[in-house]
Design a protein around this motif. Structure first.
Motif, mmCIF file in Angstrom:
data_model
loop_
_atom_site.group_PDB
_atom_site.id
_atom_site.type_symbol
_atom_site.label_atom_id
_atom_site.label_comp_id
_atom_site.label_asym_id
_atom_site.label_seq_id
_atom_site.Cartn_x
_atom_site.Cartn_y
_atom_site.Cartn_z
ATOM 1 N N LEU A 162 -6.882 6.359 1.894
ATOM 2 C CA LEU A 162 -6.306 5.176 1.358
ATOM 3 C C LEU A 162 -5.559 4.430 2.390
ATOM 4 C CD1 LEU A 162 -4.892 6.645 -1.825
ATOM 5 C CD2 LEU A 162 -6.930 5.252 -1.860
ATOM 6 N N LEU A 219 -3.829 0.897 -8.630
ATOM 7 C CA LEU A 219 -5.195 1.405 -8.606
ATOM 8 C C LEU A 219 -5.562 2.181 -9.591
ATOM 9 C CD1 LEU A 219 -8.007 1.248 -6.968
ATOM 10 C CD2 LEU A 219 -7.124 3.279 -5.594
ATOM 11 N N ASP A 274 0.726 -1.330 0.060
ATOM 12 C CA ASP A 274 0.027 0.067 0.070
ATOM 13 C C ASP A 274 0.885 1.245 -0.092
ATOM 14 O OD1 ASP A 274 -3.181 -0.801 0.537
ATOM 15 O OD2 ASP A 274 -1.680 -2.267 1.558
ATOM 16 N N ALA A 324 -2.434 -0.402 -4.210
ATOM 17 C CA ALA A 324 -3.540 -0.652 -3.032
ATOM 18 C C ALA A 324 -3.502 -2.170 -2.999
ATOM 19 C CB ALA A 324 -4.929 0.006 -3.121
ATOM 20 N N CYS A 353 1.322 6.088 8.526
ATOM 21 C CA CYS A 353 1.954 6.464 7.086
ATOM 22 C C CYS A 353 3.261 6.889 7.387
ATOM 23 C CB CYS A 353 0.739 7.123 6.274
ATOM 24 S SG CYS A 353 1.624 7.806 4.845
ATOM 25 N N ILE A 366 -1.280 5.179 -7.286
ATOM 26 C CA ILE A 366 -1.436 4.261 -5.973
ATOM 27 C C ILE A 366 -1.484 2.708 -6.279
ATOM 28 C CG2 ILE A 366 -3.626 4.111 -4.578
ATOM 29 C CD1 ILE A 366 -4.869 6.736 -5.866
ATOM 30 N N PRO A 388 -2.217 4.444 3.291
ATOM 31 C CA PRO A 388 -1.102 3.726 2.878
ATOM 32 C C PRO A 388 -0.084 3.563 3.793
ATOM 33 C CG PRO A 388 -1.028 6.158 2.051
ATOM 34 C CD PRO A 388 -2.441 5.702 2.873
#
Length: 405
Positions: free
Chosen positions: A336, A240, A219, A235, A374, A233, A338
């Motif tokens: 998200l 994504l 991620d 994911a 993150c 991105i 991440p």
């Protein structure tokens, strides 16, 4: 385009041999040197299947034997590593003031990195594509002269890219409805290798997940800089893309309705606050006295020099930019979650001065405690989008499809 980051698994459905070949190639890439027995034990494939696949891959020069190892229980084993010497993949990148070409081998080792100054914002799209094709021909000529076969070419564009390889909108270049893939194939006279197109943000994210400091992250977001801002991105280990391939357009998220006008026509977009032109205008208010800026590299170099001298106006402007950037990253983090957000392009160049304020703003604005775990970091990759394009061009082989002889 196939994401090379989808984890291949043995399967009893579809083309079993192709899927299993992908499993073997991935295992060798990640764990070389390794033996046939290692592959069988770690993947769940039976030894006869592994032996047959390895023989095929050696015959195609995708894998090679590298000698024996005795540092194990039982008889010495013949070890395997990726070969791929006869093959290369190309990645190209269109920037507002330069074109970039990167070539890599199957293992991701760079064979060449070329930059050519080119003001794409000042000429029609067809002229840019002709210049890009000329650069591609030179790169193809260089690697084929080394006895390599080009497996594919992928172009990164700073804008929206649909599944056909057309660019409906690239505000940074002033492009609308440009059939990039079709035109490039025509200019190159329908080459034998595949020609793909993707956004620079997506390709930079692929490069980060394969080659960057956080390679292997499931991620991850790569935030591109330059004339516009975009998010590539990853994911759950996959790129994504969204329903029509347009995911990641955070650059035109409005953070301040009363803010400066963006190139898209709205006000206070992230691009209008932290894109390279906005940063240059904020820190160097005299920069456009002699006309519009076309080449931003000298101005970026000047900003870095002033920041290193602790110029109060530049340092204050960089802190303000960092706060705007942190607000935008907080939106990504809330949506998200991440593991890492990686800053590329001019964000990476200015990271020593942007990151403190950006991290503070992220911690204050993200909803989850500790910003959901993150990390906000600067990219360590050079020409990430072009490198990601070359990596993407290997997708077919890494998915288990053998190259043509």
């Amino acid at each position: 385009m196939i994401s090379i980051h989808n984890e291949p698994q043995p399967t009893d459905l579809g083309d079993v041999r192709v899927a299993n070949r992908a499993v073997v190639l991935r295992h060798v890439r990640l764990h070389a040197p390794c033996s046939r027995a290692d592959i069988a034990a770690r993947t769940g494939l039976n030894k006869a299947t592994v032996s047959s696949l390895v023989t095929e891959l050696i015959d195609m020069r995708l894998v090679r034997e590298t000698g024996l190892t005795e540092n194990r229980v039982g008889r010495p084993a013949t070890m395997l590593v990726l070969d791929g010497e006869p093959y290369a993949a190309l990645g190209l990148q269109i920037g507002p003031d330069e074109l970039v070409a990167v070539a890599v081998d199957l293992g991701g080792n760079r064979l060449l990195t070329w930059r050519r100054a080119f003001a794409a914002t000042t000429v029609p799209p067809t002229e840019t594509l002709r210049a890009l094709a000329a650069l591609a021909r030179r790169a193809v000529g260089r690697v084929t002269a080394q006895g390599r076969t080009v497996l594919g070419l992928t172009v990164g564009v700073p804008g929206l890219v649909d599944p056909s390889g057309a660019v409906p909108l690239a505000t940074a270049l002033g492009w609308r409805d440009v059939p990039v893939a079709a035109e490039l194939r025509a200019i190159l006279r329908d080459p034998e290798f595949t020609v793909g197109v993707d956004s620079v943000a997506n390709l930079a994210a692929l490069a980060e997940q394969r080659h960057g400091a956080y390679a292997g992250s499931t991620d991850l977001v790569h935030l591109t800089g330059g004339l516009t801002v975009g998010a590539g991105i990853i994911a759950a280990g996959r790129l994504l893309r969204g329903g029509r391939g347009f995911a990641g357009g955070i650059g035109h998220l409005s953070l301040d309705p009363a803010g400066p006008t963006c190139t898209c026509g709205a006000r206070g977009c992230l691009t209008a606050l932290v894109g390279l032109p906005a940063v240059v205008r904020r820190l160097l208010p005299d920069v456009e006295a002699d006309g519009p800026v076309i080449d931003y590299l000298p101005e970026l170099t000047r900003i870095v020099a002033l920041a290193r001298q602790d110029d109060p106006g530049v340092c204050s402007g960089l802190a303000e930019t960092g706060r705007h950037l942190g607000r935008g990253v907080a939106v990504l983090v809330d949506l998200l979650n991440p593991e890492t957000v990686v800053l590329g392009d001019h964000f990476a160049t200015l990271a020593p001065w942007l990151l403190p304020a950006a991290r503070s703003e992220l911690a204050a604005r993200a909803h989850a405690p500790g910003a959901g775990g993150c990390r906000l970091e600067a990219s360590t990759l050079d020409t990430a989008a072009a490198l990601g394009g070359a990596t993407a061009a290997l997708a077919t082989v890494e998915a288990g499809r053998l190259p043509a002889r």
